[in-house]
Design a protein around this motif. Structure first.
Motif, PDB file in Angstrom:
ATOM      1  N   ARG A   1      32.077 -46.651  12.785  1.00 33.98           N
ATOM      2  CA  ARG A   1      32.934 -46.450  11.618  1.00 33.98           C
ATOM      3  C   ARG A   1      32.086 -45.870  10.483  1.00 33.98           C
ATOM      4  O   ARG A   1      31.115 -46.481  10.040  1.00 33.98           O
ATOM      5  CB  ARG A   1      33.566 -47.777  11.187  1.00 33.98           C
ATOM      6  CG  ARG A   1      34.267 -47.763   9.836  1.00 33.98           C
ATOM      7  CD  ARG A   1      35.444 -46.813   9.743  1.00 33.98           C
ATOM      8  NE  ARG A   1      36.470 -47.070  10.722  1.00 33.98           N
ATOM      9  CZ  ARG A   1      37.422 -48.004  10.590  1.00 33.98           C
ATOM     10  NH1 ARG A   1      37.473 -48.751   9.514  1.00 33.98           N
ATOM     11  NH2 ARG A   1      38.331 -48.154  11.533  1.00 33.98           N
ATOM     12  N   LEU A   2      32.493 -44.691  10.003  1.00 32.16           N
ATOM     13  CA  LEU A   2      31.818 -44.036   8.893  1.00 32.16           C
ATOM     14  C   LEU A   2      32.759 -44.027   7.701  1.00 32.16           C
ATOM     15  O   LEU A   2      33.917 -43.611   7.814  1.00 32.16           O
ATOM     16  CB  LEU A   2      31.426 -42.599   9.250  1.00 32.16           C
ATOM     17  CG  LEU A   2      30.167 -42.389  10.105  1.00 32.16           C
ATOM     18  CD1 LEU A   2      30.313 -43.021  11.478  1.00 32.16           C
ATOM     19  CD2 LEU A   2      29.876 -40.899  10.249  1.00 32.16           C
ATOM     20  N   VAL A   3      32.271 -44.503   6.560  1.00 32.46           N
ATOM     21  CA  VAL A   3      33.039 -44.529   5.320  1.00 32.46           C
ATOM     22  C   VAL A   3      32.486 -43.440   4.414  1.00 32.46           C
ATOM     23  O   VAL A   3      31.320 -43.476   4.028  1.00 32.46           O
ATOM     24  CB  VAL A   3      32.970 -45.906   4.648  1.00 32.46           C
ATOM     25  CG1 VAL A   3      33.801 -45.919   3.364  1.00 32.46           C
ATOM     26  CG2 VAL A   3      33.459 -46.992   5.606  1.00 32.46           C
ATOM     27  N   LEU A   4      33.328 -42.461   4.079  1.00 33.60           N
ATOM     28  CA  LEU A   4      32.896 -41.259   3.382  1.00 33.60           C
ATOM     29  C   LEU A   4      33.722 -41.053   2.116  1.00 33.60           C
ATOM     30  O   LEU A   4      34.761 -41.694   1.931  1.00 33.60           O
ATOM     31  CB  LEU A   4      33.044 -40.049   4.305  1.00 33.60           C
ATOM     32  CG  LEU A   4      32.335 -40.169   5.674  1.00 33.60           C
ATOM     33  CD1 LEU A   4      32.923 -39.188   6.670  1.00 33.60           C
ATOM     34  CD2 LEU A   4      30.833 -39.961   5.521  1.00 33.60           C
ATOM     35  N   ALA A   5      33.241 -40.153   1.257  1.00 29.49           N
ATOM     36  CA  ALA A   5      33.967 -39.789   0.030  1.00 29.49           C
ATOM     37  C   ALA A   5      34.344 -41.020  -0.782  1.00 29.49           C
ATOM     38  O   ALA A   5      35.474 -41.149  -1.262  1.00 29.49           O
ATOM     39  CB  ALA A   5      35.211 -38.962   0.369  1.00 29.49           C
ATOM     40  N   SER A   6      33.376 -41.947  -0.910  1.00 27.25           N
ATOM     41  CA  SER A   6      33.580 -43.183  -1.687  1.00 27.25           C
ATOM     42  C   SER A   6      34.772 -43.993  -1.183  1.00 27.25           C
ATOM     43  O   SER A   6      35.448 -44.678  -1.954  1.00 27.25           O
ATOM     44  CB  SER A   6      33.764 -42.856  -3.178  1.00 27.25           C
ATOM     45  OG  SER A   6      32.627 -42.190  -3.692  1.00 27.25           O
ATOM     46  N   GLY A   7      35.032 -43.929   0.110  1.00 26.96           N
ATOM     47  CA  GLY A   7      36.096 -44.716   0.718  1.00 26.96           C
ATOM     48  C   GLY A   7      37.419 -43.990   0.846  1.00 26.96           C
ATOM     49  O   GLY A   7      38.353 -44.520   1.460  1.00 26.96           O
ATOM     50  N   ASP A   8      37.526 -42.773   0.305  1.00 28.97           N
ATOM     51  CA  ASP A   8      38.776 -42.028   0.441  1.00 28.97           C
ATOM     52  C   ASP A   8      38.965 -41.474   1.852  1.00 28.97           C
ATOM     53  O   ASP A   8      40.089 -41.154   2.258  1.00 28.97           O
ATOM     54  CB  ASP A   8      38.828 -40.867  -0.555  1.00 28.97           C
ATOM     55  CG  ASP A   8      39.052 -41.335  -1.982  1.00 28.97           C
ATOM     56  OD1 ASP A   8      39.439 -42.511  -2.169  1.00 28.97           O
ATOM     57  OD2 ASP A   8      38.821 -40.538  -2.913  1.00 28.97           O
ATOM     58  N   VAL A   9      37.870 -41.343   2.590  1.00 28.73           N
ATOM     59  CA  VAL A   9      37.920 -40.793   3.948  1.00 28.73           C
ATOM     60  C   VAL A   9      37.172 -41.736   4.884  1.00 28.73           C
ATOM     61  O   VAL A   9      36.044 -42.150   4.585  1.00 28.73           O
ATOM     62  CB  VAL A   9      37.290 -39.388   4.010  1.00 28.73           C
ATOM     63  CG1 VAL A   9      37.247 -38.869   5.443  1.00 28.73           C
ATOM     64  CG2 VAL A   9      38.060 -38.418   3.111  1.00 28.73           C
ATOM     65  N   ARG A  10      37.797 -42.075   5.990  1.00 35.28           N
ATOM     66  CA  ARG A  10      37.147 -42.889   7.009  1.00 35.28           C
ATOM     67  C   ARG A  10      37.183 -42.141   8.334  1.00 35.28           C
ATOM     68  O   ARG A  10      38.202 -41.545   8.698  1.00 35.28           O
ATOM     69  CB  ARG A  10      37.824 -44.251   7.153  1.00 35.28           C
ATOM     70  CG  ARG A  10      37.395 -45.251   6.087  1.00 35.28           C
ATOM     71  CD  ARG A  10      38.144 -46.564   6.184  1.00 35.28           C
ATOM     72  NE  ARG A  10      37.434 -47.613   5.468  1.00 35.28           N
ATOM     73  CZ  ARG A  10      37.467 -47.775   4.143  1.00 35.28           C
ATOM     74  NH1 ARG A  10      38.181 -46.945   3.411  1.00 35.28           N
ATOM     75  NH2 ARG A  10      36.781 -48.751   3.566  1.00 35.28           N
TER      76      ARG A  10
ATOM     77  N   GLU B   1      35.057 -54.602   6.934  1.00 38.36           N
ATOM     78  CA  GLU B   1      35.764 -53.354   7.193  1.00 38.36           C
ATOM     79  C   GLU B   1      36.898 -53.588   8.192  1.00 38.36           C
ATOM     80  O   GLU B   1      38.033 -53.120   7.994  1.00 38.36           O
ATOM     81  CB  GLU B   1      34.776 -52.321   7.736  1.00 38.36           C
ATOM     82  CG  GLU B   1      35.365 -50.988   8.104  1.00 38.36           C
ATOM     83  CD  GLU B   1      35.648 -50.075   6.919  1.00 38.36           C
ATOM     84  OE1 GLU B   1      36.248 -49.016   7.137  1.00 38.36           O
ATOM     85  OE2 GLU B   1      35.295 -50.441   5.779  1.00 38.36           O
ATOM     86  N   HIS B   2      36.612 -54.314   9.257  1.00 34.96           N
ATOM     87  CA  HIS B   2      37.632 -54.579  10.278  1.00 34.96           C
ATOM     88  C   HIS B   2      38.769 -55.421   9.717  1.00 34.96           C
ATOM     89  O   HIS B   2      39.953 -55.118   9.961  1.00 34.96           O
ATOM     90  CB  HIS B   2      36.991 -55.288  11.468  1.00 34.96           C
ATOM     91  CG  HIS B   2      37.971 -55.675  12.536  1.00 34.96           C
ATOM     92  ND1 HIS B   2      38.577 -54.748  13.346  1.00 34.96           N
ATOM     93  CD2 HIS B   2      38.473 -56.889  12.899  1.00 34.96           C
ATOM     94  CE1 HIS B   2      39.407 -55.371  14.180  1.00 34.96           C
ATOM     95  NE2 HIS B   2      39.358 -56.657  13.931  1.00 34.96           N
ATOM     96  N   LEU B   3      38.439 -56.473   8.977  1.00 37.73           N
ATOM     97  CA  LEU B   3      39.483 -57.335   8.442  1.00 37.73           C
ATOM     98  C   LEU B   3      40.324 -56.590   7.404  1.00 37.73           C
ATOM     99  O   LEU B   3      41.548 -56.751   7.354  1.00 37.73           O
ATOM    100  CB  LEU B   3      38.864 -58.592   7.832  1.00 37.73           C
ATOM    101  CG  LEU B   3      39.829 -59.665   7.337  1.00 37.73           C
ATOM    102  CD1 LEU B   3      40.881 -60.005   8.381  1.00 37.73           C
ATOM    103  CD2 LEU B   3      39.068 -60.912   6.914  1.00 37.73           C
ATOM    104  N   ALA B   4      39.693 -55.747   6.592  1.00 37.50           N
ATOM    105  CA  ALA B   4      40.455 -54.934   5.639  1.00 37.50           C
ATOM    106  C   ALA B   4      41.387 -53.977   6.376  1.00 37.50           C
ATOM    107  O   ALA B   4      42.512 -53.720   5.926  1.00 37.50           O
ATOM    108  CB  ALA B   4      39.504 -54.172   4.723  1.00 37.50           C
ATOM    109  N   ASP B   5      40.940 -53.443   7.507  1.00 38.97           N
ATOM    110  CA  ASP B   5      41.825 -52.609   8.334  1.00 38.97           C
ATOM    111  C   ASP B   5      43.055 -53.399   8.770  1.00 38.97           C
ATOM    112  O   ASP B   5      44.182 -52.906   8.711  1.00 38.97           O
ATOM    113  CB  ASP B   5      41.082 -52.112   9.575  1.00 38.97           C
ATOM    114  CG  ASP B   5      39.981 -51.121   9.272  1.00 38.97           C
ATOM    115  OD1 ASP B   5      40.039 -50.465   8.221  1.00 38.97           O
ATOM    116  OD2 ASP B   5      39.059 -51.007  10.094  1.00 38.97           O
ATOM    117  N   CYS B   6      42.832 -54.612   9.236  1.00 40.76           N
ATOM    118  CA  CYS B   6      43.947 -55.444   9.706  1.00 40.76           C
ATOM    119  C   CYS B   6      44.916 -55.763   8.561  1.00 40.76           C
ATOM    120  O   CYS B   6      46.138 -55.712   8.732  1.00 40.76           O
ATOM    121  CB  CYS B   6      43.419 -56.738  10.314  1.00 40.76           C
ATOM    122  SG  CYS B   6      42.414 -56.531  11.798  1.00 40.76           S
ATOM    123  N   LEU B   7      44.376 -56.079   7.393  1.00 39.85           N
ATOM    124  CA  LEU B   7      45.204 -56.448   6.254  1.00 39.85           C
ATOM    125  C   LEU B   7      46.023 -55.275   5.726  1.00 39.85           C
ATOM    126  O   LEU B   7      47.105 -55.472   5.165  1.00 39.85           O
ATOM    127  CB  LEU B   7      44.321 -56.999   5.132  1.00 39.85           C
ATOM    128  CG  LEU B   7      43.841 -58.445   5.315  1.00 39.85           C
ATOM    129  CD1 LEU B   7      42.582 -58.711   4.511  1.00 39.85           C
ATOM    130  CD2 LEU B   7      44.932 -59.411   4.907  1.00 39.85           C
TER     131      LEU B   7
END
Length: 630
Positions: A140-149, A592-598
């Protein structure tokens, strides 16, 4: 095993031939993109025929658009999509790109291929900086300050689609032509594509082969043959019928109970996604529990067998090594870390580990005692495994930094007494405080978690006492410049003190510092690095700290939906605990995973690894849920 086949976890990279400056697959004998103009080809085939520019422009703040792809290749399609999203989407919208690659490019080849497109340089640089080592599985890569994953799976496409949890709004059916790579085009793949598609999803692909058109039509897509790009006469685009339902992620408030590493990372992750977060903690400041030590090492002890447990540890370590330098550089110290082979047992374990596994040098490399001394700056009597991407952090400052966000409201000094559902929301009561109410709740309270779980039943969690010792740098005969881990760990000094430890005290609830625990830490350090301490009687004059780590019966974390004693899920309630002594390693990926689930976004963990951390497995007498226990 074939002698030319790399051992796991390494994955075989793509072998390229460079023809007139452009990459060609030596394995498949096909080009990665059009010789005429690869970027315009990506825009025409994938962006235009999925109507992405206009769909991006029609997004609202808080929306997440998911694109999935069956062949990452050089990453050109991803960068073209990212660029269009950046230029067309409104502020507050987010892009999630899911891609699979069986033969990934090396980082050097990736940079060279993308250097052909100067207008993408800033995006390509960020991608290349975050590009993972070539090991199998999910990244999992978090890019553009979180706007792009970017969820990037290195491995077989069918395996990936069976493992990943997501629903796509648009598909890039990429990869090489069917004649070159027929394994990519079969009915099982098409069925998985359909299962991973939202109503109204679109698709586009270079190919126009009749059997592929028919398979997509049989799966429910309305398929069209349209003009191709350049010399390619035809290509395919298609759509699933919409169902008229809103598939937004919602924007309900989330209450996180606990302001340690786990709670702080989760709160910041959710806040960066635009969610409103309340963080409650019994302490008067962040990180007053097990996350309050002045220094903490980032490391993982990877298993000899490359099983799911090792896969999870490796994924967490690599994600943490990407996360901290990019997001919290002021509290991250990337010194590298030596896992010392300080005993005969550990030496044999490391020897077996190296015989059975092949890891890229970016992750770890074996070193001799002399090399270890040069890398760490201390007289190491043994060699070991050198982790160049590891180091140490300042946990208290890390928590404070993470919680500094306008979407996060903190409630410190909140001594929680009861958590209950109330009118489809969750209510947390505290001594002498107004109740806190939110649409969802996450209990991330370390060893206090079980007391707050509003359920009956026995859950296999336990608290383990740990005491660290802060040594004056003047008490050391040499100054460590990297972390040394073995029977104890030792960090480089900060503000004149170097933290070592920690004790591992089972069935011990004493919260006070003890002289005996300092003596234990100092003796362990002296045994690990003889001659490092300049005097004999240090224990009576040093300082330290006691905290209680929460762990589980199988020493794996707990991340997922809260269940009661019968295994029934409680809607809107979640757990994030059991990180033990390696919270700094576990927490970024699991948050990151839990935020995805939420938020209903593509999951960072493949299904096989999500099962490793599922709370159901901690039930003392779990119901038959299909979730492996232990």
């Amino acid at each position: 095993m074939n002698q030319d086949t790399p051992m796991l976890p390494s994955i075989e990279p793509a072998t390229l031939e460079w023809r007139e400056g452009q990459p060609v697959s030596a394995r498949f004998g096909d080009v990665y993109f059009s010789r005429e103009n690869g970027l315009e080809e990506s825009r025409y085939v994938f962006l235009a025929h999925n109507r992405l520019p206009e769909r991006f422009a029609n997004l609202k703040a808080g929306d997440t658009f998911v694109v999935a792809e069956t062949g990452f290749g050089t990453g050109l399609n991803f960068l073209a999509t990212w660029q269009a999203f950046r230029d067309q989407a409104p502020s507050g919208a987010r892009l999630h790109f899911v891609s699979v690659e069986r033969y990934p490019l090396t980082s050097d080849d990736l940079r060279q291929a993308l250097s052909l497109w100067p207008e993408l340089e800033s995006l390509a640089d960020e991608l290349c900086e975050q590009y993972p080592p070539l090991v199998v599985g999910n990244h999992r890569l978090v890019l553009a300050s979180g706007d792009v994953r970017l969820t990037l799976y290195f491995g077989d496409a069918l395996e990936a689609l069976g493992e990943l949890t997501f629903e796509a709004d648009a598909w890039f059916l990429d990869g090489f032509a069917p004649a070159c790579n027929p394994g990519l085009w079969n009915t099982s793949i098409i069925e998985q594509i359909r299962q991973h598609s939202r109503p109204g999803a679109s698709l586009a692909t270079f190919t126009a082969a009749g059997y592929i058109r028919r398979a997509l039509a049989d799966a429910g897509f309305a398929v069209q043959r349209v003009p191709g790009f350049g010399p390619k006469r035809d290509m395919i685009r298609g759509d699933l019928p919409p169902d008229g339902q809103n598939t937004g992620d919602g924007n309900g408030s989330i209450l996180v109970v606990g302001a340690g590493i786990a709670g702080s990372l989760l709160a910041r992750n959710l806040a960066d996604r635009g969610r409103t977060v309340i963080v409650a903690d019994r302490g008067e400041a962040p990180g007053t529990g097990a996350s309050g030590n002045a220094q903490g090492a980032l490391y993982a002890k990877l298993g000899v067998q490359f099983n799911d447990q090792t896969r999870l540890s490796l994924a967490a370590l690599l994600h943490a090594q990407r996360y901290y330098p990019a997001n919290t550089p002021r509290v991250w110290h990337g010194t590298g870390l030596l896992m010392m082979a300080g005993s005969e047992h550990e030496r044999l374990r490391q020897q077996k580990f190296l015989q059975q596994n092949e890891y890229p040098d970016r992750i770890l490399t074996p070193v001799s005692a002399e090399q270890a001394r040069s890398l760490t700056g201390v007289p190491c009597p043994h060699g070991g495994l050198w982790f160049p991407g590891s180091g140490w952090l300042e946990p208290y400052r890390l928590c404070t930094t993470l919680l500094d966000h306008p979407n996060i409201r903190t409630e410190f000094g909140f001594r929680a007494t009861r958590l209950l559902p109330c009118n489809n929301r969750w209510c947390l009561s505290g001594e002498g405080r107004q109740d806190l109410i939110a649409d969802a709740v996450v209990i991330a309270a370390g060893h206090e978690t079980r007391k707050l779980m509003p359920v009956l039943g026995e859950f296999r969690m336990k608290a383990i006492r740990g005491q660290v010792t802060s040594l004056p740098s003047g008490a050391l005969t040499a100054t460590p410049k990297a972390v040394v881990a073995g029977t104890r760990y030792l960090n480089p000094p900060m503000n004149g003190l170097a933290v070592t430890g920690a004790t591992f005290d089972l069935h011990d609830s004493d919260p006070q510092e003890r002289l005996s625990s300092h003596q234990e830490n100092i003796a362990g350090l002296e045994s690990m690095i003889p001659g490092l301490l300049s005097c004999d009687d240090l224990a009576s004059s040093v300082s330290g700290r006691v905290s209680f780590r929460c762990t589980t019966h199988d020493y794996q974390p707990v991340v997922g939906a809260l269940v009661n004693g019968d295994g029934r899920v409680l809607d809107g309630a979640w757990l994030f605990t059991g990180l033990g002594s390696k919270g700094l390693m576990w927490a970024p990926l699991l948050a990151e995973h839990l935020a995805d689930c939420l938020t209903g976004q593509p999951a960072a963990l493949p299904r096989s690894l999500a099962r490793r951390v599922d709370p159901k497995r901690c039930l003392a007498e779990p119901v038959d849920t299909g979730v492996p226990v232990g």
